[in-house]
Design an enzyme around this catalytic site. Structure first.
Site, PDB file in Angstrom:
ATOM      1  N   HIS A   1      -7.892  -4.185  -2.903  1.00 59.74           N
ATOM      2  CA  HIS A   1      -6.722  -3.605  -2.273  1.00 59.74           C
ATOM      3  C   HIS A   1      -6.369  -4.428  -1.027  1.00 59.74           C
ATOM      4  O   HIS A   1      -7.228  -5.010  -0.388  1.00 59.74           O
ATOM      5  CB  HIS A   1      -7.025  -2.167  -1.860  1.00 59.74           C
ATOM      6  CG  HIS A   1      -5.834  -1.410  -1.373  1.00 59.74           C
ATOM      7  ND1 HIS A   1      -4.885  -0.898  -2.219  1.00 59.74           N
ATOM      8  CD2 HIS A   1      -5.439  -1.087  -0.110  1.00 59.74           C
ATOM      9  CE1 HIS A   1      -3.950  -0.286  -1.509  1.00 59.74           C
ATOM     10  NE2 HIS A   1      -4.261  -0.387  -0.229  1.00 59.74           N
TER      11      HIS A   1
ATOM     12  N   ASP B   1      -9.245  -3.252  -7.008  1.00 57.19           N
ATOM     13  CA  ASP B   1      -8.752  -2.218  -6.106  1.00 57.19           C
ATOM     14  C   ASP B   1      -9.362  -0.885  -6.504  1.00 57.19           C
ATOM     15  O   ASP B   1      -8.980  -0.283  -7.510  1.00 57.19           O
ATOM     16  CB  ASP B   1      -7.225  -2.151  -6.184  1.00 57.19           C
ATOM     17  CG  ASP B   1      -6.607  -1.251  -5.125  1.00 57.19           C
ATOM     18  OD1 ASP B   1      -7.299  -0.331  -4.654  1.00 57.19           O
ATOM     19  OD2 ASP B   1      -5.434  -1.477  -4.791  1.00 57.19           O
TER      20      ASP B   1
ATOM     21  N   CYS C   1       0.846  -1.199   0.000  1.00 52.95           N
ATOM     22  CA  CYS C   1       0.000   0.000   0.000  1.00 52.95           C
ATOM     23  C   CYS C   1       0.884   1.253   0.000  1.00 52.95           C
ATOM     24  O   CYS C   1       1.597   1.499  -0.970  1.00 52.95           O
ATOM     25  CB  CYS C   1      -0.946  -0.045   1.196  1.00 52.95           C
ATOM     26  SG  CYS C   1      -2.160   1.275   1.237  1.00 52.95           S
TER      27      CYS C   1
END
Length: 299
Positions: A267, A232, A175
């Site tokens: 994600h 995502d 991330c």
């Protein structure tokens, strides 16, 4: 870009009200490094969280002086070994908690000296905030990319003097750390390979974040494997396409970089303690990461 996908990244592992400063903040951070999970995720997915044992490993916190500031770093390595390949493990948005420490131990069990620095330490303790907007404003938004690069350089220097092989350095991140992985592969010529897990690729420049991965793609020092999720919502596939186009116009390392986009994966699909975890993509990505490092002379 702090979208809904990152909300759990911003919750605390320790106290969830108020903030801490100075010595009290450092004491709280030291106590928490590599310990516990985000409180909001724990009741939902704790049963899937991987627990990597530390027997046979040297693990724990070290502190690196970077321009007069003590940066805490979680270290994991095979006990008693030297000449080890080095991997920098860059955290999600809330720092070095149990998931990141466990990931470092996984690398150590694969034969690496793994270092996971607490890259938010100067700005504050992300675990000590109860108000999301305040945390974003006072900590996350104040971390300069240049500061991150300097801290990572210090990790590489320390590794070279403490059992690591300076000629075999890799970087990986998740991330927020995935974005920094791309940037560091363009920053330090010592890096031989990178693996970026769903890191943001594009964005508006600012004084603290003057360039984004797409802006430095052509000048990579090391090839990067990008592991991304088709579902995502924070990283649209058109930004992946933009990054691919930038890489194709770059140097040899850029052209050697590649992406794997997992169908239907959201994600944070590698985060085994969160509802976003997807076992298949997470395991496949881990295998690809180890193979990528091996193929590029890091293992």
């Amino acid at each position: 870009m702090l979208k809904e996908d990152h909300v759990q990244d911003l919750h605390a592992l320790l106290p969830t009200t108020g903030t801490t400063t100075g010595t009290s903040r450092r004491t709280a951070l030291k106590a928490a490094l590599g310990v516990g999970y985000a409180a909001s995720a724990l009741p939902l997915m704790a049963q899937t969280a991987i627990k990597t044992p530390s027997d046979g490993l040297t693990v724990g916190e070290i502190t690196l002086d970077v321009n007069g500031f003590g940066v805490p770093v979680y270290r994991a390595a095979p006990a008693g070994k030297t000449g080890l390949p080095v991997v920098l493990v860059l955290s999600e948005i809330f720092g070095v908690h149990e998931y990141i420490a466990d990931t470092a131990r996984r690398f150590a069990r694969a034969g690496y000296l793994a270092l996971a620095p607490e890259l938010f330490a100067r700005q504050g303790d992300a675990q000590g905030y109860g108000e999301m907007a305040k945390l974003i404003a006072e900590v996350i938004s104040k971390v300069p990319d240049a500061q991150v690069m300097a801290d990572l350089d210090a990790c590489v220097k320390w590794a070279a003097a403490n059992g690591g092989d300076a000629k075999r350095v890799a970087v990986t991140g998740f991330c927020w750390g995935g974005r920094q992985t791309w940037l560091y592969a363009a920053h330090n010529p010592a890096v031989k390979a990178g693996v970026a897990w769903y890191g943001r690729l594009v964005g508006e420049p600012s004084p603290l974040t003057p360039k984004h991965p797409v802006d430095v793609a052509a000048q990579l020092h090391a090839p990067v494997l990008g592991l991304y999720g088709e579902a995502d919502t924070g990283i649209p596939l058109d930004t992946v396409a933009k990054m691919k186009a930038a890489l194709a116009k770059g140097n040899a390392a850029a052209k050697s970089s590649t992406f794997v986009v997992y169908p239907e994966a959201p994600h944070a699909f590698h985060a085994d303690y969160r509802p976003s975890f997807r076992k298949g993509p997470a395991e496949d990505g881990w295998t690809r990461a180890l193979n990528w490092f091996r193929e590029h002379g890091v293992a």
